[in-house]
Scaffold this motif. Structure first.
Motif: not given
Length: 813
Positions: A287-288, A310-323
């Motif tokens: 997720a960006c 925590a909510l992003l992880k619950t939604a299925g993401f396992n990575a973020i891009r700090s954009a």
């Protein structure tokens, strides 16, 4: 490290000229740090910041704080650490210039000793400037935490212990420790460093010690290699964190002690196995995200960052891009705890500007300092696996741009050889002049140009022009990040067999085919959607307009005032998951149950304008203020061959999955109250079902997300909804909600409504699709009582316990 609290007692007001004096309209007001000075400024259609900032204006602000300095601190070293001030921070102590930091996202330290009056009151002022310097909402002011640092003149530097562990197998891990010690005296000092490693269960598993001699005015590094038997490794599914406790002693006296959290983990990367963590292949479900925290504005507060991760992880993401800027420490701490992988990004521009006063000004002299600040922040965080040196850099496709690519990538490697280097390359933007000429005219902005290109964009990105002009800049990277260039995935496997790719930015509605590419192609290690969490600014980039309104004129990707939000997140700014989020979860293969998404019946049949970042205007609801028999379009998201739709058990239709997009079955039916059920079939066998039910009489409900919080740094999140006795939300009965609070204050209040003239301060806000969120900051250790009221409903109340070490009490109604 003796970091002391320094967030209280600040005030802020507009920066005045040297010969101006404050009056009632320019008076400073008390604030709690971190703080966003822009968030509550009046918005207007003619704001100079415009659509980029959500029509919130810029400004110049002055923060001030008076604090006492004990007389005995004259024998100590006193510094003030800012984790981030947006932007062009200028610091004065007792009226004297002390420091300047241009980068709004970099931490910096002010040496206060030369300016302090010991045994007296002192005043610090901080100026911050925001003016047409970004393509998104940045906020303004002291947006990240501030610390007062008081220690011995011979001391461990801030965050001075770094733990790395490249030598790992099943039986043991070797942890390399490096601790930097500074001597600010006039004499050579010999001290003793000691290290203790503590495993995730709190047990001491290794220790070491060594003397260290530091010459006057220098920094010296002490090292140790410690063996950890049977280590618990950090990974996205098992984020085990170790702690190293470091002490600095003079003879038998401990003069300083600090703790550093770190993870033991092994990274591997190649075009055959892709990315592996601890030997296990990992596809990046990315997720960006921008750095604002929705109703709180562009501030980094630990509780808010932890909730978001925590909510992003619950939604299925396992990575973020700090954009498109360095992430905050609090965000990375949360990623460490939750097992969220991170691509941390340096900047949106190098030497060519995208906006009038952006950070390209001075980049040529400041870039090494910016890289060093990012690396110093990230070294302790196992979640960070990728450094991104930029995003859609304009000069990247030129020889001089390739020189900059190499220069910046090598600086990252020099400072930290343990992580991989990438760059968000957009071949079209890198060749903007040539592409615009081929298009016969340049669009008003790159986003609008890309949106208008349609399928030609894929052809352009796979063209010989893009291949040739980006080859050198791509060759300096460990992982080539491509923005909106999946047309290169198969092509580059042939042209550049050693190239490893990540989809660093992609369109949200293409995730089914994009994720199929990730699973099919080992050299493509993941996908980062734009965007995982909605944000302030780039207003309306993902909106859906109904074009049959008299006088409607399409405005490209820019949403007209009063658009405030991007309107393109899988999750809205309050943390509520939208239908697109569940579609993505199905595409990832993480969800078996189908999801029902209903197009709003009141707009049935109307023509729409969408951008490539738009999702359909749908809600997972079967409660509508629509007459029985009104036509309605229903989408069902499912990883299946067919979907059968039923109303109160009666079959409406059975439709093949795959239109209008993969994983979607679309139905045209009529609205009637009842239970709408979707049953998914593969090879004729049921593989999942779900249902939506029409709500009964709604009530006003206030529900705290946590039973108790820790004060004073904690935040209480309270969702206020219109829902029936079974918890079914009534989505089209939006109403004005007013909140009263005791034991705390409103830190922010908002909804997912992207087009609004309402602000975030509260105490009143309209619900959107039946929901509004209020965020409360505790004012002490008394219980927080939140009372919500709305016309036509009995009030709703929730009580949240505030504890010094957490709480477990709450009642709601």
């Amino acid at each position: 490290m003796p970091r002391l609290p320094f967030a209280d007692g600040w005030s802020v007001g507009p920066k005045l000229g040297a010969f101006e004096s404050r009056d009632e309209s320019t008076a400073s007001v008390p604030v709690q740090l971190p703080h966003d000075a822009l968030r509550d400024l009046p918005r207007s259609a003619d704001s100079v910041q415009g659509v980029h900032s959500g029509y919130i204006p810029g400004g110049v602000f002055e923060y001030s704080k008076t604090f006492d300095v004990p007389a005995d601190w004259c024998d100590r070293t006193v510094r003030i650490e800012f984790e981030g001030v947006y932007r062009d921070a200028t610091v004065f102590i007792n009226g004297d210039f002390a420091a300047h930091e241009a980068n709004g996202y970099s931490a910096f330290v002010v040496d206060a000793d030369p300016y302090l009056r010991f045994g007296a009151s002192n005043t610090i002022t901080v100026e911050a400037r925001v003016h047409r310097d970004s393509r998104w909402y940045t906020g303004g002011g002291i947006s990240r935490p501030v610390h007062l640092v008081v220690d011995d003149p011979v001391h461990i530097v801030l965050d001075g212990t770094v733990a790395t562990s490249s030598d790992i197998d099943e039986e043991r891990a070797v942890v390399d420790l490096a601790t930097r010690v500074e001597n600010r005296t006039r004499h050579t000092a010999t001290r003793r460093l000691s290290w203790t490693l503590i495993d995730p269960h709190g047990a001491e598993v290794a220790s070491g010690t060594a003397p260290i001699t530091v010459l006057p005015g220098t920094v010296t590094t002490g090292r140790a290699r410690l063996l950890v038997p049977s280590p618990l490794l950090w990974g996205p599914d098992s984020p085990h964190l170790h702690v190293v406790r470091t002490t600095l002693s003079d003879a038998e006296t401990i003069i300083q002690e600090e703790t550093t959290r770190f993870g033991i983990r092994r990274l591997q990367l190649d075009p055959v196995q892709g990315l592996r963590i601890n030997g296990t292949p990992v596809d990046l479900r990315g997720a960006c995200i921008h750095h604002d925290n929705g109703p709180l504005g562009a501030v980094s507060i630990a509780a808010a960052e932890d909730r978001r991760v925590a909510l992003l992880k619950t939604a299925g993401f396992n990575a973020i891009r700090s954009a498109h800027n360095p992430a905050s420490r609090a965000l990375l701490d949360a990623c460490d705890r939750h097992g969220m992988l991170v691509m941390d990004e340096l900047t949106d521009v190098w030497t060519k500007s995208k906006t009038a006063f952006d950070s390209s000004i001075g980049f040529d002299t400041r870039w090494q300092q910016d890289v060093a600040a990012l690396v110093a922040k990230d070294l302790h965080h196992p979640s960070v696996i990728l450094y991104s040196i930029g995003n859609e850099i304009l000069e990247l496709a030129t020889p001089h741009g390739a020189t900059w690519s190499r220069r910046i990538a090598e600086e990252f490697r020099r400072l930290d050889p343990t992580r991989f280097v990438t760059n968000g390359i957009n071949g079209i933007i890198a060749n903007l002049g040539a592409i615009a000429a081929a298009q016969d005219a340049a669009a008003a902005d790159p986003n609008t140009m890309m949106a208008g290109m349609g399928e030609q964009m894929a052809r352009m990105n796979a063209s010989e022009l893009v291949t040739a002009t980006t080859e050198e800049s791509a060759a300096v990277l460990d992982v080539v990040g491509f923005n909106y260039a999946d047309s290169r995935y198969d092509l580059d496997a042939e042209l550049f067999p050693n190239r490893i790719i990540v989809g660093s930015e992609t369109f949200p509605d293409r995730i089914a085919s994009l994720w199929a590419d990730v699973r099919r192609l080992p050299h493509v290690i993941g996908d980062f959607t734009w965007t995982g969490w909605d944000y302030i600014g780039e207003a309306g980039i993902g909106r859906v307009d109904y074009t049959d309104v008299e006088g409607y004129t399409p405005t490209g990707t820019a949403g007209p005032f009063p658009y405030l939000l991007g309107a393109c997140g899988d999750i809205d700014i309050t943390g509520h998951r939208l239908p697109a989020s569940y579609y993505r979860e199905i595409a990832y293969g993480l969800r078996a149950e189908p999801v029902i998404a209903v197009h709003r019946p009141q707009h049935h049949g109307r023509p729409t304008f969408k951008t490539p970042w738009s999702w359909d205007d749908v809600v997972s609801s079967w409660t509508w203020d629509a007459a029985a028999g009104s036509p309605v379009t229903v989408d069902v998201y499912a990883d299946a061959d067919e979907v059968e739709l039923l109303l109160d058990g009666a079959v409406i239709d059975r439709v093949a999955v795959g239109s209008p997009l993969p994983l979607i079955a679309r139905f045209e039916t009529e609205y009637r109250r009842g239970a709408l059920t979707a049953v998914a079939y593969s090879a004729g066998v049921e593989v999942g079902r779900s249902a939506l039910r029409t709500a009964g009489a709604p009530q006003l409900i206030a529900r705290a997300e946590q039973a108790g919080i820790t004060g004073p740094e904690g935040l209480a999140y309270v969702a206020i909804t219109l829902e029936d006795a079974d918890g079914i939300v009534v989505c089209d009965a939006d109403t004005l909600v007013t909140v009263a609070v005791s034991g705390g204050e409103i830190a922010g209040m908002g909804s997912g409504q992207p087009r609004t003239e309402e602000g975030f301060t509260g105490p009143s806000r309209h619900t959107y699709d039946g929901r509004v969120l209020v965020i409360i900051r505790p004012s002490g250790e008394d219980d927080i009582v939140v009372t919500a009221s709305a016309e036509g409903y009995p009030p709703a109340e929730v009580v949240i316990g505030v504890e010094s070490s957490g709480g477990d009490r709450a009642t709601a109604g």
